[in-house]
Design an enzyme around this catalytic site. Structure first.
Site, mmCIF file in Angstrom:
data_model
loop_
_atom_site.group_PDB
_atom_site.id
_atom_site.type_symbol
_atom_site.label_atom_id
_atom_site.label_comp_id
_atom_site.label_asym_id
_atom_site.label_seq_id
_atom_site.Cartn_x
_atom_site.Cartn_y
_atom_site.Cartn_z
ATOM 1 C CD GLU A 7 -8.334 -3.585 2.064
ATOM 2 O OE1 GLU A 7 -7.381 -2.840 2.457
ATOM 3 O OE2 GLU A 7 -9.307 -3.233 2.741
ATOM 4 C CG ASP A 24 -8.957 -1.529 9.132
ATOM 5 O OD1 ASP A 24 -9.877 -1.817 8.508
ATOM 6 O OD2 ASP A 24 -7.986 -0.759 8.820
ATOM 7 C CG HIS A 42 -4.264 -6.801 4.183
ATOM 8 N ND1 HIS A 42 -4.063 -5.875 5.479
ATOM 9 C CD2 HIS A 42 -5.500 -6.114 3.825
ATOM 10 C CE1 HIS A 42 -4.758 -4.600 4.998
ATOM 11 N NE2 HIS A 42 -5.653 -5.099 4.252
ATOM 12 N NE ARG A 43 -6.579 -4.106 8.156
ATOM 13 C CZ ARG A 43 -5.635 -3.994 8.641
ATOM 14 N NH1 ARG A 43 -4.916 -4.789 9.331
ATOM 15 N NH2 ARG A 43 -4.745 -2.734 8.235
ATOM 16 C CG ASN A 97 -8.268 -3.424 -3.022
ATOM 17 O OD1 ASN A 97 -9.234 -2.559 -3.315
ATOM 18 N ND2 ASN A 97 -8.535 -4.596 -2.475
ATOM 19 C CG ASP A 136 -2.135 -0.694 0.805
ATOM 20 O OD1 ASP A 136 -2.368 -1.396 0.181
ATOM 21 O OD2 ASP A 136 -3.062 -0.533 1.699
ATOM 22 C CE LYS A 195 -4.845 -3.519 0.261
ATOM 23 N NZ LYS A 195 -5.020 -2.218 1.055
#
Length: 423
Positions: free
Chosen positions: A330, A302, A379-380, A100, A58, A405
């Site tokens: 995302e 998040d 990623h999360r 993204n 990112d 990311k």
């Protein structure tokens, strides 16, 4: 430079741990603060030194876009950016591609209005599904020639080097990033600009506070007029040296791993030292295995995938509310978390409207439930569901490289704590 462990794998299987995870892990720098600081430094005349910064996909995309507009960005080490700028952005030779990266997309869509020329801001297929219409409408209300593709990227801006003046309204219900984007660009108004919310709802208001703090560090004058409006003076920005704190969102995985295994993980920073909204998750995580029956995720968005996976092992079921904004991250994180929890055990995660319900069961720990977790290039999702593998046998994370990311060394951090990983 060698690829961080796991980023080039198609899948990683987590080996359950048989004891507490103990050790020290230094989380990467904050993605949110790094991308704010990169943009503000690029808009400041002179040289700024950003230390403690995150180097991830990112932030690389943000830095690349700024370089394409004439900003010099040097990287002398793994956590430093040295940004040298004329204080203005030049027209890039081609569209800015931001993958993204939501922060970069939203922030730059407003910032490129300061370019004297045409700029196209675009992203990948996932980004083209993430709404940006409210921000573009707000830019138009300032007299800026901006357009989008039916409310989604790409965004095309025909700038004249100015940001207008007066009052601009924005619906921050979908994302606080719209508000932050306007605030940061507003320092280049022809006069004072007042940014006003059209309603009381705003996703993760704490991120606006982060934005204002960073703006002030770079010399901006920002006044909060009331709970729903801010006034920005046309000061521009001044180059400065800026220290970026560790990423609180990344810390949530480590806090969860700590309580899930009964261990002690030293992050090198006290939880109350974080200024990011997701640090609020620490208090909730510390309640495990007696998490509250209802958790409002509106101001720590998040962190919700982390807490939801942790909730699978809680003593009682947990309902997550205030998380509708997770559907435009995302991926649709409400659906993704519910789907993947129920892939582990049918009915473990369910959706009810925009709420997520986790049917907690402490007896999941110690079971072998072969499951291949789809990560949706998010990623999360990958990092959160790795936590399930600490207690459940045969949990496999697909596309583990998506953690690049925001946390490229995540798998190395787990290994450093003694977690076994196999491909």
């Amino acid at each position: 430079m060698a690829t961080a462990f796991g980023l080039d794998k198609q899948a990683l299987t987590i080996i359950p741990v048989d004891g507490p995870l103990n050790g020290r892990v230094t989380p990467p720098g904050s993605k949110s603060i790094t991308n704010r600081a990169l943009l503000l430094a690029a808009l400041a005349k002179g040289t700024s030194r950003l230390t403690g910064a995150l180097k991830s996909l990112d932030t690389k995309l943000m830095a690349g876009a700024l370089r394409a507009m004439g900003v010099t960005i040097d990287e002398p080490d793994a956590t430093t950016f040295i940004v040298t700028s004329s204080g203005r952005l030049n027209p890039p030779s081609e569209p800015l591609f931001l993958g993204n990266a939501g922060t970069a997309m939203r922030f730059l869509s407003a910032a490129v209005t300061l370019v004297d020329g045409t700029v196209v801001v675009d992203g990948d297929a996932h980004m083209r599904k993430r709404p940006i219409g409210p921000l573009v409408e707000a830019l138009r209300s300032l007299g800026i020639d901006a357009s989008d593709a039916g409310g989604y990227p790409p965004v095309t801006v025909h700038g004249n080097g100015a940001f207008g003046t007066g009052r601009v309204e924005i619906d921050g219900g979908l994302s606080s990033q719209y508000v932050s984007a306007l605030l940061m660009a507003a320092a280049f108004g022809n006069g004072p600009i007042e940014v006003t919310l059209t309603g009381s709802e705003i996703g993760a208001r704490g991120y606006v506070d982060l934005t204002i703090a960073a703006m002030r560090a770079f010399g901006a004058e920002v006044e909060q007029v009331d709970a729903a409006s801010w006034r920005v003076q046309p000061t521009g920005y001044k180059a400065t040296d800026y220290v970026i704190e560790p990423d609180a969102s990344a810390a949530t995985y480590l806090w969860a791993a700590e309580v899930l295994t009964g261990g002690t993980i030293d992050l090198g920073v006290a939880s109350d030292a974080f200024t990011q909204p997701d640090a609020k998750a620490r208090e909730v995580i510390a309640m495990f295995p007696n998490l509250p029956p209802v958790i409002d995720g509106s101001q720590m968005q998040d962190a919700i995938p982390t807490i939801a996976v942790l909730a699978a092992f809680n003593q009682t079921p947990v309902r997550f509310v205030g998380i509708a904004n997770l559907r435009v991250k995302e991926c649709d994180r409400v659906a993704a978390v519910a789907t993947e929890l129920s892939r582990i055990r049918p009915g473990l995660g369910t959706e009810e409207g925009d709420d997520l319900i986790v049917a907690s069961d402490p007896k999941l720990a110690g079971q072998v439930l072969p499951t291949r977790i789809e990560t949706y290039s998010d990623h999360r999702i990958a990092m959160s569901f790795a936590l399930a593998g600490l207690k459940i046998g045969a949990i496999t994370i697909l596309d583990p490289g998506c953690v690049a990311k925001t946390y490229p060394t995540y798998w190395e951090a787990l290994r450093g704590l003694g977690v076994g990983l196999s491909d």
